[in-house]
Design a protein around this motif. Structure first.
Motif, mmCIF file in Angstrom:
data_model
loop_
_atom_site.group_PDB
_atom_site.id
_atom_site.type_symbol
_atom_site.label_atom_id
_atom_site.label_comp_id
_atom_site.label_asym_id
_atom_site.label_seq_id
_atom_site.Cartn_x
_atom_site.Cartn_y
_atom_site.Cartn_z
ATOM 1 N N HIS A 183 -9.456 -7.055 0.450
ATOM 2 C CA HIS A 183 -9.641 -6.657 1.851
ATOM 3 C C HIS A 183 -10.066 -5.191 1.943
ATOM 4 O O HIS A 183 -10.966 -4.841 2.711
ATOM 5 C CB HIS A 183 -8.354 -6.894 2.635
ATOM 6 N N VAL A 184 -9.424 -4.329 1.164
ATOM 7 C CA VAL A 184 -9.786 -2.912 1.198
ATOM 8 C C VAL A 184 -11.207 -2.698 0.678
ATOM 9 O O VAL A 184 -11.956 -1.859 1.193
ATOM 10 C CB VAL A 184 -8.771 -2.089 0.375
ATOM 11 N N ARG B 117 -9.489 -11.689 2.818
ATOM 12 C CA ARG B 117 -8.128 -11.344 3.239
ATOM 13 C C ARG B 117 -7.043 -12.022 2.414
ATOM 14 O O ARG B 117 -5.870 -11.987 2.801
ATOM 15 C CB ARG B 117 -7.945 -11.695 4.717
ATOM 16 N N THR C 130 -1.153 -0.095 6.738
ATOM 17 C CA THR C 130 -1.699 -1.412 7.074
ATOM 18 C C THR C 130 -3.219 -1.342 7.048
ATOM 19 O O THR C 130 -3.814 -0.276 7.233
ATOM 20 C CB THR C 130 -1.232 -1.881 8.462
ATOM 21 N N ILE C 131 -3.844 -2.503 6.845
ATOM 22 C CA ILE C 131 -5.304 -2.596 6.802
ATOM 23 C C ILE C 131 -5.794 -3.109 8.146
ATOM 24 O O ILE C 131 -5.285 -4.107 8.672
ATOM 25 C CB ILE C 131 -5.756 -3.532 5.669
ATOM 26 N N GLU D 246 -9.462 -3.675 10.741
ATOM 27 C CA GLU D 246 -10.903 -3.909 10.695
ATOM 28 C C GLU D 246 -11.443 -3.878 12.115
ATOM 29 O O GLU D 246 -10.880 -4.523 13.019
ATOM 30 C CB GLU D 246 -11.187 -5.264 10.034
ATOM 31 N N VAL E 227 -13.614 -1.474 7.381
ATOM 32 C CA VAL E 227 -12.202 -1.599 6.990
ATOM 33 C C VAL E 227 -11.614 -0.205 6.815
ATOM 34 O O VAL E 227 -12.204 0.655 6.158
ATOM 35 C CB VAL E 227 -12.060 -2.408 5.695
ATOM 36 N N THR E 228 -10.450 0.022 7.417
ATOM 37 C CA THR E 228 -9.731 1.288 7.279
ATOM 38 C C THR E 228 -8.258 0.989 7.002
ATOM 39 O O THR E 228 -7.757 -0.094 7.319
ATOM 40 C CB THR E 228 -9.858 2.146 8.546
ATOM 41 N N VAL E 229 -7.588 1.966 6.425
ATOM 42 C CA VAL E 229 -6.156 1.861 6.137
ATOM 43 C C VAL E 229 -5.423 2.757 7.129
ATOM 44 O O VAL E 229 -5.526 3.990 7.064
ATOM 45 C CB VAL E 229 -5.845 2.272 4.689
ATOM 46 N N LYS F 287 -4.690 -7.659 -0.674
ATOM 47 C CA LYS F 287 -4.942 -6.312 -0.179
ATOM 48 C C LYS F 287 -6.137 -5.680 -0.902
ATOM 49 O O LYS F 287 -6.925 -4.946 -0.296
ATOM 50 C CB LYS F 287 -3.690 -5.446 -0.385
ATOM 51 N N LEU G 124 0.839 -1.198 0.000
ATOM 52 C CA LEU G 124 0.000 0.000 0.000
ATOM 53 C C LEU G 124 0.873 1.247 0.000
ATOM 54 O O LEU G 124 1.819 1.360 0.800
ATOM 55 C CB LEU G 124 -0.913 0.010 1.229
#
Length: 763
Positions: free
Chosen positions: A307-308, A301, A174-175, A177, A183-185, A304, A157
């Motif tokens: 997951h995002v 998962r 990083t991801i 949850e 979900v946030t970065v 990436k 990322l």
């Protein structure tokens, strides 16, 4: 036909197909139905493009979709695919628009468009324009827009806005949850965009940082997946509730799938292609799992990218996918693969939910106001119910000691009952009884130990000397037969009798002290010559009663308002009258504003009908600068619409000013009412009960100030404590949103992986 609508009965991912414009389009292989909603592919057996395949290969495919765009314009793509999703964003719903397809099929062109050509701009620039146009039109709401831009390059990322001058170095992204599945970065910068120009500057800044390489099929091939996200927070300016909406729109430009045999990739490009194909393969696995209703586990998962985009794929948002195909014979295999993925995507169900939250700070203020109002109502009720002044605040040390004395008096019999007026008092009375019980138990235990110690020591000494413990002489006058011939059992020695209970001894001693104190007071009263000569000291154990009967509090309150509290009561009545006038004025303004709003809606409907009529005719005359030529009636309606909007904003600001003055009047009325009640309690206790201790020590007599001075002071304090009540504060926010200092191009000094557009110059 119109755009594909998202309905409540059929909430699923919407899918459209867009063909790349090409002079070699395979019309004999790819055809579309009359409704432009189905793609049909026919490959006859033994054709040249199917060398090496066996004869039993499938030769016909049909893919029903929501819409098919063949040789469509950028504006048509946005109107049918993105406008509705962007509108839902402003209503508090999440949305996602992403382009999928093979490399060179036109995904980046669809999402971004050429950066040096305004007419051919893509979905992302047009969505930004629509968002800020909605912000300008929604004057009744306070809207804040944030921007973030993240890149997924080789499963790593990257923050594409990290090269801005005011950026701070951040750790690796990083991801994460949360418990609700959001979900946030972590570490991704989210920046406020005050207007369209600033948001577009961030978009162009991120585009210059993207990874782009050249291979056999595409000179400007994107080597990473990019997600441009617009966050919108909307709060109402007209409503005082704590609810607000927070939504986001993900605009995704996926990297294209590649066949290595066609791109001839080697080295770094080969490595990038492997990561791209791997992540797209995981994306397809997630789509297959979501389409299968029997599947419980979804492999979000694995990569990436999936997951995002978890909440965009089968989540709580409106999702629209644009499948880009390259309709040439050489690319027919990739076209079929893209259409197969699009058909699977149509089976994914979404459940859009409006994201409504509550501001904890505003909720706390509302609760404080409600508690204050309830306390004032309780005080008014106690006053009208002939009850003494009751405090509902937490008990302090003085009040706890007073309750302790009341409990002691009740146990001693000095008072018949304990007056209970609050729940806190009930809890404290129970606590005092509990403490006294434990104290008596401890004292009893200590008394028993002190009695048993001397007895045990005497017994031990007598046993040590070989003697029996001494026995007292028997009393022959007592009942019992001592000669052993009758039925008597004899007289037990005194040592065998159980000692008296310490509890009983304590009660006897206490009653004796109480009796002696009562006799002493009676003797003093008999010796006193007259009540005027000797004043008996008031004890906490005896409750005094005033000789005269006080009048009812409602009658006394009316007399107080006519005499001692006349000035405060007059100020209170004048402010009530002023509040009524302000309410009437606000009501009239509201009616007038609603009428203006109806006129604005009618004019907008007229303009929309004119625009639809022009579109149906198909002929659109434009000026040299590209602006459409309007009829005289439409031009007058447009000017009238601008005037009505200006008048609407003016009247709305005036309404906010009147509402601020109403709030000030309400606050001052409450303060006057509270002061009137407090001074009445002081006067009533002093005049009829002879008790001014509770109020005289806490409050001093104050002179009544003039109405104008008090109102000005109160208004100043309100503006300082709660600026949201002031129209000036709202105007300040609008000025801050409009005020944007253009960032100089030479400020960007970081290295870039992609050349900027020609119209922008960087030093």
């Amino acid at each position: 036909t119109g755009s594909v609508m998202f309905t409540s009965t059929n909430r699923r991912v919407r899918v459209a197909v867009r063909t790349r414009q090409s002079a070699n389009f395979a019309h004999e292989v790819i055809t579309f139905d009359e409704n432009q909603k189905t793609v049909n592919i026919h490959l006859p057996k033994n054709s040249d493009q199917l060398q090496g395949y066996v004869n039993n290969q499938q030769q016909d495919w049909s893919y029903p979709l929501d819409r098919v765009f063949h040789n469509a314009s950028q504006e048509s793509i946005y109107e049918h695919c993105a406008r509705e999703v962007t509108s839902k964003l402003m209503e508090g719903f999440n949305g996602t628009i992403f382009a999928y397809g093979e490399t060179g099929a036109g995904k980046t062109y669809t999402m971004m468009g050429p950066r040096d050509n305004y007419r051919l701009r893509g979905i992302i620039p047009r969505a930004i324009s629509q968002v800020f146009q909605s912000v300008h039109d929604r004057q009744e709401s306070s809207i804040v827009v944030w921007i973030s831009y993240v890149e997924i390059y080789n499963e790593v990322l990257n923050d594409l806005l990290a090269t801005l001058p005011d950026s701070e170095p951040s750790p690796a992204l990083t991801i994460s949850e949360d418990d609700q599945g959001n979900v946030t970065v972590k570490g991704l910068s989210v920046r406020i965009a005050n207007n369209e120009e600033e948001a577009l500057s961030m978009l162009f800044e991120g585009e210059t940082n993207r990874s782009i390489q050249e291979h056999a099929l595409n000179k400007l091939s994107s080597r990473s997946h990019c997600i441009f996200t617009v966050y919108v927070e909307s709060r109402s300016r007209t409503s005082s509730n704590a609810n607000y909406t927070l939504s986001k729109l993900n605009l995704v430009d996926l990297a294209g799938s590649e066949r290595l045999s066609k791109t001839n990739s080697v080295g770094t490009i080969l490595k990038e292609a492997m990561y791209i194909n791997k992540s797209l393969s995981f994306l397809e696995q997630v789509i297959i799992a979501l389409a299968d209703k029997k599947r419980d586990y979804i492999p979000y998962r694995q990569s990436k990218l999936t997951h995002v985009l978890k909440d965009s794929l089968g989540g709580n948002c409106y999702t629209y996918m644009i499948a880009n195909i390259w309709g040439e014979v050489e690319q027919i295999e990739e076209t079929i693969s893209t259409l197969r993925f699009a058909a699977r995507m149509m089976c994914v169900a979404n459940d859009p939910v409006q994201n409504v939250f509550q501001d904890p700070i505003l909720l706390l203020k509302q609760y404080e106001e409600e508690i204050k109002t309830l306390k004032q109502e309780l005080a008014m009720h106690d006053t009208l119910a002939h009850r003494s002044s009751v405090s509902y605040e937490p008990l302090d040390e003085v009040k706890i000691q007073a309750i302790q004395r009341q409990v002691q008096q009740y146990i001693d019999g000095a008072i018949p009952e304990i007056e209970i007026v609050t729940v806190r008092q009930v809890k404290e009375v129970i606590s005092q009884f509990k403490q006294m019980f434990h104290a008596l138990q401890t004292e009893k235990q200590q008394s028993m130990e002190s009695v048993s110690k001397p007895l045990s020591s005497d017994v031990k000494q007598s046993h040590a000397k070989g003697k029996q413990p001494p026995v007292e002489k028997e009393d022959t006058s007592l009942v019992g037969d001592t000669d052993g011939t009758g039925f008597g059992v004899g007289i037990a020695p005194s040592i065998s009798k159980h000692p008296a209970s310490p509890m009983i001894a304590m009660w006897k001693a206490r009653n004796s002290r109480k009796k002696n104190a009562s006799e002493t007071r009676n003797k003093l009263e008999q010796l006193a010559p007259s009540p005027n000569e000797v004043e008996v000291e008031k004890h906490d154990e005896v409750e005094t009663v005033h000789p005269s009967t006080p009048p009812p509090k409602p009658e006394a309150f009316e007399d107080f308002k006519k005499e001692r509290g006349r000035e405060i009561n007059q100020i209170l009545l004048q402010n009530k009258e002023s509040l009524c006038k302000k309410k009437r004025e606000a009501n009239e303004l509201s009616i007038f504003i609603n009428e203006i709003k109806k006129e604005i809606d009618e004019i907008q409907k007229l303009l929309e009908s004119k625009r639809q009529h022009r579109l149906q005719q198909g002929t659109l005359l434009c000026t040299e600068d590209g602006q459409p030529i309007m009829e005289e009636e439409e031009f007058k309606a447009l000017n009238e619409l601008k005037q009505k909007k200006s008048e609407y904003r003016l009247q709305y600001e005036l309404l906010q000013t009147v509402q601020t003055e109403m709030q000030c009047c309400k606050q001052y009325i409450e303060k006057c009412r509270e002061r009137l009640l407090n001074e009445f309690e002081v006067w009533y206790r002093k005049a009829f009960c002879g008790d001014t201790t509770d109020f005289a020590e806490k409050k001093e007599t104050r002179q009544v100030e003039s109405e104008v001075d008090n109102f000005e002071k109160l208004q100043t304090s309100l503006l300082q404590n709660d600026p949201a009540l002031s129209a000036f504060y709202n105007a300040f926010l609008r000025t801050e949103r409009r005020g944007f200092e253009k960032r100089k191009a030479g400020a960007v000094t970081a290295s870039m992986r992609n050349k900027p557009p020609g119209v922008l110059s960087f030093s």
